[in-house]
Design a protein around this motif. Structure first.
Motif, PDB file in Angstrom:
ATOM      1  N   LYS A   1       0.787  -1.153  -0.036  1.00 41.02           N
ATOM      2  CA  LYS A   1       0.024   0.207   0.106  1.00 41.02           C
ATOM      3  C   LYS A   1       0.872   1.254  -0.050  1.00 41.02           C
ATOM      4  O   LYS A   1       0.641   2.097  -0.710  1.00 41.02           O
ATOM      5  CB  LYS A   1      -1.012   0.045   1.129  1.00 41.02           C
ATOM      6  CG  LYS A   1      -2.130  -1.053   1.232  1.00 41.02           C
ATOM      7  CD  LYS A   1      -2.723  -1.063   2.470  1.00 41.02           C
ATOM      8  CE  LYS A   1      -3.558  -2.072   2.793  1.00 41.02           C
ATOM      9  NZ  LYS A   1      -4.078  -2.362   4.326  1.00 41.02           N
ATOM     10  N   ARG A   2       2.046   1.083   1.007  1.00 45.90           N
ATOM     11  CA  ARG A   2       2.780   2.511   0.950  1.00 45.90           C
ATOM     12  C   ARG A   2       3.502   2.448  -0.423  1.00 45.90           C
ATOM     13  O   ARG A   2       4.021   3.597  -0.889  1.00 45.90           O
ATOM     14  CB  ARG A   2       3.491   2.163   2.135  1.00 45.90           C
ATOM     15  CG  ARG A   2       2.760   2.772   3.289  1.00 45.90           C
ATOM     16  CD  ARG A   2       3.646   2.905   4.623  1.00 45.90           C
ATOM     17  NE  ARG A   2       3.557   1.662   5.274  1.00 45.90           N
ATOM     18  CZ  ARG A   2       4.115   1.404   6.440  1.00 45.90           C
ATOM     19  NH1 ARG A   2       4.928   2.382   7.284  1.00 45.90           N
ATOM     20  NH2 ARG A   2       4.013   0.025   7.140  1.00 45.90           N
TER      21      ARG A   2
ATOM     22  N   LEU B   1      -6.486   4.097   5.142  1.00 49.98           N
ATOM     23  CA  LEU B   1      -5.998   2.582   5.080  1.00 49.98           C
ATOM     24  C   LEU B   1      -5.338   1.716   6.432  1.00 49.98           C
ATOM     25  O   LEU B   1      -5.302   0.924   6.337  1.00 49.98           O
ATOM     26  CB  LEU B   1      -4.724   2.686   4.047  1.00 49.98           C
ATOM     27  CG  LEU B   1      -5.333   2.808   2.344  1.00 49.98           C
ATOM     28  CD1 LEU B   1      -4.063   2.980   1.874  1.00 49.98           C
ATOM     29  CD2 LEU B   1      -5.941   1.740   1.867  1.00 49.98           C
TER      30      LEU B   1
END
Length: 397
Positions: free
Chosen positions: A146-147, A181
């Motif tokens: 995600k990052r 998130l």
């Protein structure tokens, strides 16, 4: 009684000034080395804080944007003697290298450095040093997919639209994405730490930090005043840097070289000089400001690049416990950190890589310098000298 109290405060401030100036004159080697010097001087020798509080303060400063080692120095000064202690600790640690770089800028203006081979070598040194800094940050700040995706979004956006507003916009979007998130992030930290700053003062500092970050680019667009544009560029660069001073290099280069404020050669000569003086790398701003606008510009640039660090440390110290325990806030910061990695990689490509690595031999020298820095762990000044000599030899071939 009051006189005795005043005497005690004055003595504390004088002591902070003497110790921090000595550190400012002798602290070579970048932010990690500075934290080691601080630990030795402030914690082991003088016992101004206990080990746990120092570790907490270092964690907070790594977590905030800005020059981590300078913020730790400010924080120690604040804990010792309030806000004034923080200011004096900062002045002592920073002033020696600021003065040295302002003087260097004046000396350099009398010389013609445009065609010097050693300048090309310094460009290649910058490639190796910044690549190393970004790799270290990427491992720490983008460990999951995600990052990595947020970093990629920031990288692509800032390469395609190179404006001040893009940087701030990307940071805001990444913060919101991280907030969403990682809101269920359960990492906890249960230690506590007390600070001598009121929450009112802290809120004022944080409001000022965000207010300036949003208002300065707008003011810079609508006014034709040179010094506002300059203040905005340095302030924004100081606000977007995580970890250490090497990372500010691509941001500053993108702000000033393509816009014609100063030449690529003058920029890199100053970067080499900054590596050779003690104290924080952010004092590079003093050199840049002086080249653009004399010593007044040097002082203005120094204030502008360090101001975000100051406002953030004063603004977050009282809330650090609460912030650290709030998963949503931590999530937003995780998103912001990831976006900063993307912004840095884009600035690393253009202008640093595109203006430095022009031939296969340039790339070979960059690889040698990178290996000296990362694998053999040689000190930065040796790498600067090797790069300058290598650049001179390349021009002879």
């Amino acid at each position: 009684m009051r006189q005795a109290n005043m005497h005690h405060v004055f003595r504390s401030l004088f002591e902070i000034l003497i110790v921090s100036t000595r550190l400012g004159l002798t602290s070579f080697g970048g932010p990690i080395a500075h934290l080691g010097y601080f630990h030795e001087e402030y914690i082991r020798r003088r016992k101004w804080m206990d080990e746990k509080s120092y570790a907490d303060l270092v964690a907070l400063c790594q977590f905030l944007p800005g020059p981590a080692s300078s913020q730790v120095g400010i924080g120690i000064g604040v804990m010792r003697a309030g806000v004034l202690g923080g200011i004096i600790s900062f002045i002592g640690f920073t002033l020696p290298s600021v003065l040295a770089l302002i003087i260097f800028a004046y000396i350099l203006q009398g010389l013609n450095v445009a065609d010097a081979g050693w300048i090309h070598g310094l460009k290649i040194v910058a490639v190796a040093v910044v690549a190393h800094a970004i790799l270290g940050m990427a491992q720490k700040l983008t460990p999951d997919l995600k990052r990595k995706a947020l970093a990629l979004f920031a990288l692509v956006s800032t390469l395609l639209w190179q404006t001040a507003f893009t940087q701030v916009g990307v940071i805001l979007i990444a913060g919101l994405a991280g907030f969403y998130l990682y809101r269920k992030n359960t990492d906890r930290d249960d230690s506590r730490i007390e600070f001598p700053i009121s929450k009112g003062t802290a809120i004022f500092c944080l409001t000022l930090f965000f207010g300036l970050l949003i208002l300065l680019p707008i003011l810079s667009e609508v006014s034709s005043l040179n010094w506002i544009a300059m203040f905005d560029s340095f302030y924004r660069s100081g606000s977007l840097v995580f970890g250490g001073g090497h990372v500010v290099l691509p941001l500053l280069e993108r702000e000033f070289v393509p816009t014609g404020w100063l030449s690529e050669e003058a920029f890199l000569a100053g970067y080499g000089a900054t590596q050779a003086v003690p104290g924080p790398l952010f004092t590079f701003a003093a050199y840049l400001g002086t080249v653009m606008n004399g010593w007044q510009g040097g002082l203005l640039a120094t204030i502008a690049i360090f101001l975000p660090a100051f406002l953030l440390i004063l603004g977050t110290l009282p809330f650090w416990d609460v912030l650290r325990r709030n998963p949503k806030i931590r999530g937003a910061l995780m998103g912001v950190n990831a976006a900063v990695v993307g912004i840095l990689i884009s600035a690393f490509y253009d202008p640093i890589w595109t203006s430095s690595i022009l031939t296969p031999i340039d790339f070979a020298l960059a690889a040698v310098l990178f290996s000296m820095l990362v694998y053999w762990k040689l000190p930065p000044w040796i790498i600067v000298i090797t790069g300058a000599v290598g650049g001179s030899l390349i021009t002879l071939i």
